[in-house]
Write an enzyme that holds these catalytic residues in place. Structure first.
Site, PDB file in Angstrom:
ATOM      1  N   SER A  73      -1.778   6.263  -1.190  1.00  0.00           N
ATOM      2  CA  SER A  73      -1.814   6.224   0.284  1.00  0.00           C
ATOM      3  C   SER A  73      -0.434   6.054   0.893  1.00  0.00           C
ATOM      4  CB  SER A  73      -2.775   5.150   0.781  1.00  0.00           C
ATOM      5  OG  SER A  73      -2.250   3.858   0.632  1.00  0.00           O
ATOM      6  N   ASP A 130      -2.403   0.563   0.307  1.00  0.00           N
ATOM      7  CA  ASP A 130      -1.083   0.347   0.913  1.00  0.00           C
ATOM      8  C   ASP A 130      -1.054   0.669   2.406  1.00  0.00           C
ATOM      9  OD1 ASP A 130      -0.035  -0.649  -1.389  1.00  0.00           O
ATOM     10  OD2 ASP A 130       0.996   1.191  -1.991  1.00  0.00           O
ATOM     11  N   THR A 139      -5.803   3.641  -5.558  1.00  0.00           N
ATOM     12  CA  THR A 139      -6.033   2.979  -6.841  1.00  0.00           C
ATOM     13  C   THR A 139      -7.501   2.997  -7.228  1.00  0.00           C
ATOM     14  OG1 THR A 139      -4.091   1.599  -6.540  1.00  0.00           O
ATOM     15  CG2 THR A 139      -5.766   0.752  -8.024  1.00  0.00           C
TER      16      THR A 139
HETATM   17  C1  SIN Z   1      -3.559   0.869  -3.951  1.00  0.00           C
HETATM   18  O1  SIN Z   1      -4.448   1.657  -3.697  1.00  0.00           O
HETATM   19  O2  SIN Z   1      -3.831  -0.345  -4.140  1.00  0.00           O
HETATM   20  C2  SIN Z   1      -2.113   1.204  -4.022  1.00  0.00           C
HETATM   21  C3  SIN Z   1      -1.840   2.654  -4.018  1.00  0.00           C
HETATM   22  C4  SIN Z   1      -2.280   3.326  -2.764  1.00  0.00           C
HETATM   23  O3  SIN Z   1      -2.193   2.749  -1.673  1.00  0.00           O
HETATM   24  O4  SIN Z   1      -2.708   4.480  -2.855  1.00  0.00           O
END
Ligand code: SIN
Length: 326
Positions: free
Chosen positions: A60, A94, A14
């Protein structure tokens, strides 16, 4: 830019996500490349010389052994470079705790290593990524960050890899640490450590796995029996982690099947499906051949068990000690 030389390895998440509008909910992680990311950071004048490399640009949830292997190789090369003072890894939140623990156990800790993410996309209103990144620079440029393994910077706090986990699904305060709380508080202009460095020696604790051994994670629910163990054994599982009830209890049929697996030389770790708390050794563990996860949650216990099995360590007593190490 002047100041310490920090190398940034980008993997997506994110923090590199974009939704196309400040209020759109369905943004996509891993949209901004490292060059654009560093160009957007430059005007913040963070007091460090930043260089970058793109390892992946993914959400992730799609992290894999192949990405970890590339990340570990790039991180090792950067840490070996005498011109580099510290390392920052941008990552989705994540699976941040899994990547952080894997690197924590398999990289040398002679230089600061910081993993950072964001809960809101880069173009969202109230995006936390730029601030988290500025905080990560503040940590990575401090020589006192060395000797603490991989640190996770989120929400103005610094967490140790062994203790941190994503505890809340949304919001900028999503990360918690157990059993120790956060090890420092950070803002873009301040950093306060709460503890001395804890890692003895600067070398890696274990080699990075040449391949990831299959370790099954079984999530307990009422009435679960032992058939799931047989399925995983038939599929080649080399070890088990059980996210048990409470302090790591499980239904008797499951226990019987896992006791047989342990007797066959497959390490079995009892963790908990409960949000937080220790799973200590139980009176039956010696007879069952089981290992207690202590403070590690199931996902992190699994990663560590994979690292240990790959290193040829299968003795329950040795694994027990490794699970307890800071
Ligand atoms: C995030 O980064 O908060 C969720 C998506 C991910 O883990 O890539």
């Amino acid at each position: 830019m002047s100041g310490p030389h920090l190398h940034v390895l980008a993997t997506g998440g994110t923090i590199a996500g974009r939704g196309g509008s400040p209020t759109r909910r369905d943004y996509r992680p891993g949209q901004i490349g490292i060059d654009e990311f560093l160009a957007r950071i430059e005007p913040l004048a963070l007091g460090a010389r930043l260089t970058g490399g793109q390892v992946a640009n993914i959400g992730s949830e799609d992290i894999s052994y192949a990405v970890w292997a590339r990340l570990h190789a790039s991180a090792s090369a950067a840490l070996d470079d005498p011109a580099v003072d510290g390392l920052i890894i941008t990552h989705g939140t994540d699976t941040a705790e899994e990547t952080a623990l894997l690197l924590d156990r398999t990289l040398p800790t002679s230089k600061p290593i910081v993993l950072v993410g964001a809960m809101r996309a880069a173009d969202a209103v109230g995006s936390d990524g730029w601030r988290n990144f500025a905080n990560a620079v503040q940590v990575a440029r401090d020589p006192a960050a060395a000797g603490r393994g991989v640190l996770v910077v989120m929400g103005d706090l610094v967490h140790a890899a062994r203790d941190v986990r994503k505890a809340i699904t949304s919001g900028t305060g999503a990360f918690r640490s157990f059993p120790r709380g956060p090890v420092a508080a950070v803002t873009p202009t301040s950093l306060e450590w709460f503890a001395d460095p804890w890692r003895v020696g600067a070398g890696a604790l274990y080699p990075f796995p040449a391949a990831m051994p299959e370790v099954a994670l079984i999530h307990c629910c009422a009435g679960l029996d032992g058939r799931i163990v047989a399925l995983h054994r038939a599929a080649g599982a080399q070890g088990f982690v059980v996210a048990g009830f409470g302090e790591g209890t499980m239904p008797e049929p499951l226990r019987t099947a896992l006791r047989e697996a342990a007797a066959a030389g497959l390490p079995v770790v009892r963790a908990t499906r409960v949000d937080e708390g220790l799973v200590d050794r139980a009176p039956d563990d010696d007879g069952d051949g089981f290992i207690a996860a202590r403070a590690l949650g199931p996902a992190k216990a699994r990663i560590l068990l994979q690292v240990l099995i790959a290193a040829g360590l299968r003795d329950p007593a040795v694994i027990q000690q490794a699970l307890e190490a800071r």
